[in-house]
Design an enzyme around this catalytic site. Structure first.
Site, PDB file in Angstrom:
ATOM      1  N   SER A  32     -11.145  -2.233 -33.874  1.00 20.04           N
ATOM      2  CA  SER A  32     -10.262  -2.514 -34.997  1.00 20.04           C
ATOM      3  C   SER A  32     -10.848  -1.889 -36.276  1.00 20.04           C
ATOM      4  O   SER A  32     -11.178  -0.698 -36.272  1.00 20.04           O
ATOM      5  CB  SER A  32     -10.061  -4.030 -35.114  1.00 20.04           C
ATOM      6  OG  SER A  32      -9.009  -4.339 -35.993  1.00 20.04           O
ATOM      7  N   ASP A  48      -0.431  -1.430 -29.377  1.00 22.20           N
ATOM      8  CA  ASP A  48      -1.277  -2.190 -30.307  1.00 22.20           C
ATOM      9  C   ASP A  48      -0.483  -2.604 -31.548  1.00 22.20           C
ATOM     10  O   ASP A  48       0.167  -1.774 -32.182  1.00 22.20           O
ATOM     11  CB  ASP A  48      -2.473  -1.325 -30.697  1.00 22.20           C
ATOM     12  CG  ASP A  48      -3.605  -2.104 -31.340  1.00 22.20           C
ATOM     13  OD1 ASP A  48      -3.332  -3.055 -32.088  1.00 22.20           O
ATOM     14  OD2 ASP A  48      -4.771  -1.751 -31.099  1.00 22.20           O
ATOM     15  N   HIS A  72      -4.449  -5.533 -28.556  1.00 22.38           N
ATOM     16  CA  HIS A  72      -5.352  -5.055 -29.603  1.00 22.38           C
ATOM     17  C   HIS A  72      -6.780  -5.397 -29.191  1.00 22.38           C
ATOM     18  O   HIS A  72      -7.113  -6.571 -28.990  1.00 22.38           O
ATOM     19  CB  HIS A  72      -5.021  -5.717 -30.939  1.00 22.38           C
ATOM     20  CG  HIS A  72      -5.951  -5.340 -32.048  1.00 22.38           C
ATOM     21  ND1 HIS A  72      -6.038  -4.059 -32.537  1.00 22.38           N
ATOM     22  CD2 HIS A  72      -6.858  -6.077 -32.761  1.00 22.38           C
ATOM     23  CE1 HIS A  72      -6.933  -4.024 -33.506  1.00 22.38           C
ATOM     24  NE2 HIS A  72      -7.459  -5.230 -33.650  1.00 22.38           N
TER      25      HIS A  72
END
Length: 501
Positions: free
Chosen positions: A208, A432, A461
Site C-alpha cells: 500500500s 484493488d 488490497h
C-alpha cells in the site's frame, strides 16, 4: 460553497506556519550513521513469541539541520532462521500512511518459504511520528482524517468545518514537528537504520503506501537498494490527499457492485434486494436517511459522512462480504429504530473513526499533507463531488471530499519524482480498492527495472502475507531467495477452490 468565518480564521492561523524549503545538507549525519544499537525485548505480544528484539534509533528531526533536535525511531528484528545462509536485512512498511510497522513482518513471514526466512533479518519499523516512534498526536475528537462529504451542500459545509478543525488542532499541538513528518524523511531514516545495522544494502517489502515509501527510498538511495518488493502499489504521480483518493471512487463502486451481487444472492438472509440495482438502492437510501437522522448503533451515531466509510473499509477483501452484509443489516435495523449493538468488528471500526480509540490517526494526515500540497478552495472540491455523483453515487462524495490537507502548512520539500531503473517486483490485483491497478501500471512504468505480477479478477488490497495465492507467492519467494525477477510480466489467477466470495 465557501468556508465559514471560523474556517477562514483557521486558515489565517495556519498560514503563519508556512515555511521555506530547507537547504540540502550532506554533512553532519555521521553521528547518526555510526550509532550503536542496543537490542532489548520488544514487549510486544506478536513479536516476543518469535524471539524478536527491538532497538531505538536516533534520527534528526530536520535533515537540513542535523545538529538540531532529534526524534527516536523504534525498529524490531526477527533474525534470519539460518545464520549460515543469511544474506542481509529486509526492511518493511505496512502502509497507511501512518501505519505502525513494528510487527509488520510477522504476517509477511508466514508467506515466506523457509529458505527465504533463512536469508534475512526481518526488520519492522514504526515510521517517524507513528506508534512508538515519537508519535504525532493532534488530540482529534475523532480518529480518521478522511470522510464522505455527505449527500448535499449542508453536509459538505459540515465536512469543511470539521476538516479545518482537525488541521488547526495539529498545528496547535504539533507545529514544530509537523512539517518534518514526511515520506522523504522516513526514507532518510531508513538509510540511517541501514547504516546503524552495519549493512551495505537493504532489501525491502512494502505494501500500500509502503510501496511509495519504498520507491522514494530507491530514488534517493538507489545504490543501497537490494531486493525490493512493492505489493498493492501507489501511483507515484497521483500519490497524496487528492489524486490517490479520487482514484478510489470508481474502484470502490466496482467492488460494491460485486458485493451487491453477492448480497442479492443471499437476499433471504439479509433482505437488501434480489438484484444488484435493488441492493444499491437500499444502501443509497440508508445513506440519505442517515443524513436526515443519524443511525444510532449502541453508543455510536452514524451520519452520511460515516455510513459510506463502513462500506469503504469492508470492501477491500472479498472474504469480508458476509461480515459487511451483517454490518449493513445492523445499520438498516438501527435506522428503523431497533436497539442494535455493533458486532465486535464493527465496534472496533467505529471506535477508531468516531471516538479516536485507541488513538487518532493524525499521523496519516501529517505524512500525506507534508508530502503533497492540496488545493485550498473548498468550492473546487464541491464541484468535483457534484460532477462525480452520477457515476459514483456512493463513493464520489468520499473520493472527492476535502481533507485536512486543504488547511495544512505547505510542504517544505517538493514531492519526490519517481523514475529509476532499480530492479523491483510489483505485485497487484486488478480489483484493488485502495491502490488501483492503473496506479500500479504507472509505478511499473516509472520503475523501468521492475517486473509486475498481476492477480486477475480479485478485489483484494495487499496480497503477499494477506491473501494466499500460489502463483504470486512463488514469484515473490523466488525473487527474495535468488534475486531472480520473472523474465517478463506475469499474470496469476485466483487459486482454484478458494472461497473468495
Amino acid at each position: 460553497m465557501h468556508p465559514t468565518k471560523a474556517i477562514t480564521a483557521a486558515v489565517a492561523v495556519l498560514a503563519g506556519f508556512l515555511v521555506a524549503a530547507p537547504a540540502s545538507a550532506d554533512a553532519g549525519l555521521d553521528r547518526f550513521y555510526d550509532q550503536r544499537l542496543s537490542w532489548t525485548s520488544c514487549d510486544h505480544p506478536r513479536l516476543d513469541p518469535l524471539g524478536a528484539e527491538c532497538a531505538v534509533v536516533t534520527v534528526p528531526l530536520d535533515y537540513a539541520a542535523p545538529q538540531g533536535k532529534t526524534l527516536t525511531v523504534v525498529i524490531s528484528r526477527i533474525s534470519a532462521s539460518d545464520p549460515a545462509q543469511r544474506r542481509g536485512v529486509m526492511l518493511s512498511n505496512p502502509g497507511g500512511p501512518g501505519g505502525a510497522g513494528l510487527d509488520a513482518m510477522v504476517d509477511v513471514r508466514e508467506a515466506m518459504t523457509e529458505d527465504v526466512r533463512a536469508r534475512y533479518d526481518l526488520i519492522g519499523m514504526d515510521p517517524r511520528g507513528v506508534g512508538r516512534s515519537s508519535p504525532v498526536n493532534c488530540g482529534w475528537p475523532r480518529g480518521f482524517g478522511l470522510q464522505s462529504a455527505g449527500v448535499d451542500a449542508a453536509s459538505y459545509a459540515e465536512s469543511v468545518a470539521q476538516q479545518a478543525e482537525l488541521a488547526a488542532r495539529c498545528v496547535a499541538t504539533e507545529s514544530e514537528r509537523l512539517r518534518h513528518i514526511t515520506t522523504r524523511n522516513t526514507a532518510r531514516d531508513m538509510e540511517v537504520v541501514r547504516a546503524a545495522l552495519g549493512e551495505d544494502r537493504i532489501s525491502y517489502f512494502g505494501t500500500s503506501y509502503g510501496t511509495y515509501l519504498g520507491a522514494v527510498y530507491t530514488q534517493l538511495f538507489p545504490e543501497r537498494a537490494d531486493r525490493i518488493v512493492l505489493d498493492s502499489t501507489v501511483d507515484p504521480e497521483r500519490y497524496g490527499p487528492v489524486g490517490m483518493v479520487q482514484d478510489m471512487g470508481p474502484a470502490n463502486e466496482a467492488a460494491f457492485d460485486l458485493w451487491a451481487d453477492w448480497a442479492a444472492g443471499h437476499d433471504g438472509e439479509f433482505r437488501f434486494g434480489a438484484d444488484r440495482a435493488a441492493v444499491r438502492a437500499t444502501v443509497l437510501d440508508l445513506v440519505h436517511r442517515a443524513s436526515e437522522r443519524p443511525v444510532r448503533l449502541g453508543e455510536f451515531e452514524l451520519d452520511d459522512h460515516i455510513v459510506p466509510m463502513v462500506l469503504f473499509i469492508g470492501l477491500d477483501d472479498p472474504r469480508q462480504y458476509q461480515q459487511l452484509a451483517t454490518q449493513v443489516r445492523l445499520l438498516l435495523d438501527a435506522a428503523e429504530g431497533a436497539p442494535v449493538q455493533p458486532t465486535p468488528e464493527l465496534a472496533a471500526v467505529l471506535d477508531f473513526m468516531l471516538a479516536a480509540r485507541p488513538s487518532d490517526n493524525s499521523a496519516q494526515m501529517a505524512i500525506m499533507c507534508g508530502d503533497v500540497d492540496a488545493p485550498r478552495d473548498p468550492s473546487w472540491y464541491w464541484r468535483n463531488i457534484e460532477a462525480s455523483r452520477a457515476s459514483q453515487p456512493l463513493f464520489g462524495a468520499f473520493a472527492g471530499n476535502i481533507t485536512p490537507c486543504a488547511f495544512w502548512p505547505s510542504p517544505i520539500e517538493s514531492a519526490t519524482v519517481i523514475g529509476n531503473s532499480v530492479p523491483s517486483l510489483i505485485v497487484q490485483s486488478t480489483g484493488d480498492t485502495r491502490t488501483t491497478y492503473g496506479g500500479a501500471l504507472a509505478m511499473h512504468r516509472a520503475l523501468t527495472g521492475s517486473r509486475m505480477v498481476t492477480l486477475r479478477d480479485v478485489p483484494i488490497h495487499s496480497i503477499y502475507g494477506r491473501y494466499p495465492n500460489d502463483c504470486a507467492y512463488a514469484a515473490v519467494n523466488a525473487y527474495f531467495r535468488d534475486g531472480t525477477l520473472p523474465a517478463s510480466d506475469l499474470t496469476c489467477q485466483d487459486d482454484p477452490g478458494r472461497a473468495s466470495r
